[in-house]
Structure formats: structure tokens, C-alpha cells
Design a protein around this motif. Sequence first.
Motif, PDB file in Angstrom:
ATOM      1  N   GLY A  98       0.791  -1.219   0.000  1.00 37.86           N
ATOM      2  CA  GLY A  98       0.000   0.000   0.000  1.00 37.86           C
ATOM      3  C   GLY A  98       0.824   1.271   0.000  1.00 37.86           C
ATOM      4  O   GLY A  98       0.313   2.352   0.238  1.00 37.86           O
ATOM      5  N   MET A 151       1.529   9.605   7.259  1.00 37.44           N
ATOM      6  CA  MET A 151       1.154   8.203   7.059  1.00 37.44           C
ATOM      7  C   MET A 151       1.695   7.800   5.689  1.00 37.44           C
ATOM      8  O   MET A 151       1.262   8.340   4.671  1.00 37.44           O
ATOM      9  N   ASN A 202       1.374   4.815   4.499  1.00 36.40           N
ATOM     10  CA  ASN A 202       0.273   3.987   3.992  1.00 36.40           C
ATOM     11  C   ASN A 202      -0.723   3.821   5.133  1.00 36.40           C
ATOM     12  O   ASN A 202      -0.684   4.578   6.100  1.00 36.40           O
ATOM     13  N   GLU A 203      -1.581   2.815   5.042  1.00 35.17           N
ATOM     14  CA  GLU A 203      -2.630   2.647   6.050  1.00 35.17           C
ATOM     15  C   GLU A 203      -2.089   2.285   7.429  1.00 35.17           C
ATOM     16  O   GLU A 203      -2.765   2.504   8.433  1.00 35.17           O
ATOM     17  N   ILE A 204      -0.884   1.705   7.496  1.00 39.44           N
ATOM     18  CA  ILE A 204      -0.386   1.260   8.803  1.00 39.44           C
ATOM     19  C   ILE A 204       0.938   1.874   9.235  1.00 39.44           C
ATOM     20  O   ILE A 204       1.240   1.888  10.421  1.00 39.44           O
ATOM     21  N   SER A 247       3.366   4.936   9.970  1.00 36.28           N
ATOM     22  CA  SER A 247       3.464   6.385  10.162  1.00 36.28           C
ATOM     23  C   SER A 247       4.886   6.726  10.595  1.00 36.28           C
ATOM     24  O   SER A 247       5.553   5.946  11.279  1.00 36.28           O
ATOM     25  N   GLY A 294       0.558   0.743  12.660  1.00 40.64           N
ATOM     26  CA  GLY A 294      -0.791   0.765  13.212  1.00 40.64           C
ATOM     27  C   GLY A 294      -0.855   1.631  14.454  1.00 40.64           C
ATOM     28  O   GLY A 294      -0.353   2.747  14.473  1.00 40.64           O
ATOM     29  N   ARG A 295      -1.438   1.076  15.511  1.00 36.73           N
ATOM     30  CA  ARG A 295      -1.542   1.811  16.772  1.00 36.73           C
ATOM     31  C   ARG A 295      -0.416   1.453  17.731  1.00 36.73           C
ATOM     32  O   ARG A 295      -0.494   1.733  18.929  1.00 36.73           O
TER      33      ARG A 295
END
Length: 144
Positions: A32, A49, A51-53, A55, A88-89
Motif C-alpha cells: 500500500g 502516514m 500507507n494505512e499502517i 506512520s 498501526g496503533r
Amino acid sequence: MRRWLPILAVALLGCHEHRFLGPNAPNPNTGGLPPQGTDLRLVIGQRVMANEILSVTFHDVPEDSRCPTDVVCVWAGNAAVRLSAALGRGPDIPFTLNTMFAPRDTVFGPYRIFLLALEPEPLSYRPVGRDEYLLTLRFAALPD
């Protein structure tokens, strides 16, 4: 000395591993990430970011000994940039990249993060202000 410069340049370029993503080409390993040529630029304090996960945050430039562009130096100098990355988180993990010395890139999870440029280049008569730095990064997904 000048006859050795092209040989030295080729040798240095050949030592750095590149796994950049092809422009707009389908690639199952992109994860991604933006395609090659879509480099991300950050100012100090900015979080992006990739991508989506993934950062990345640009925190600081604790060292900038790069040779000013308006003088002739014996060596090119180096700038170190403090960053952190998270998946992610997950927690932010701090790391440092350099403009001249290793490491100029790092592996973070299934990605490689490359330092491409730190602007502006210093001048002898004026130090670079903290709010002037602009960092360019490139991301590549590692093969499975």
C-alpha cells in the motif's frame, strides 16, 4: 585526484541497496505504499502516514555539519535526523538517519525507509533555522 572521482562515485552508489517500487506498476510487495517518485516530505514536528499502517514523525536535526554550499570543504559533512515510526496503533520507535554516514536507511517492520534529502543546504554566513528543514523520505516494502 579528479580521475578518481567518477570511480569513487560509482563505487559509493553501488554500495547502497535499492528496492524502489516501479512507477505505477502492479507489485504484490508494495504494502500500500506510494509508487516510486511519490516521495514524502516532512518538516520538523510533522507526522505522515506512508500507507494505512506505517506512520513516520520527523522530530529534530541534532547534528548538521554539512559543508556550506558557498565554500570548499575537505569533506562533505553529515546531518543526522531524529525520526520515529509506528505500525498501526503500535508505539513510536525512535531512530536516526544520516545524510552522509550510515545508516542512511533503516528497516522498520516489513518496510525500508530511505533518507533521500535534507534541505536547505547550509550557507557559511547563515545557519539553517530549525523551522526551515525539509526532509524527503522514500519507502519500500520488503519482499516476503
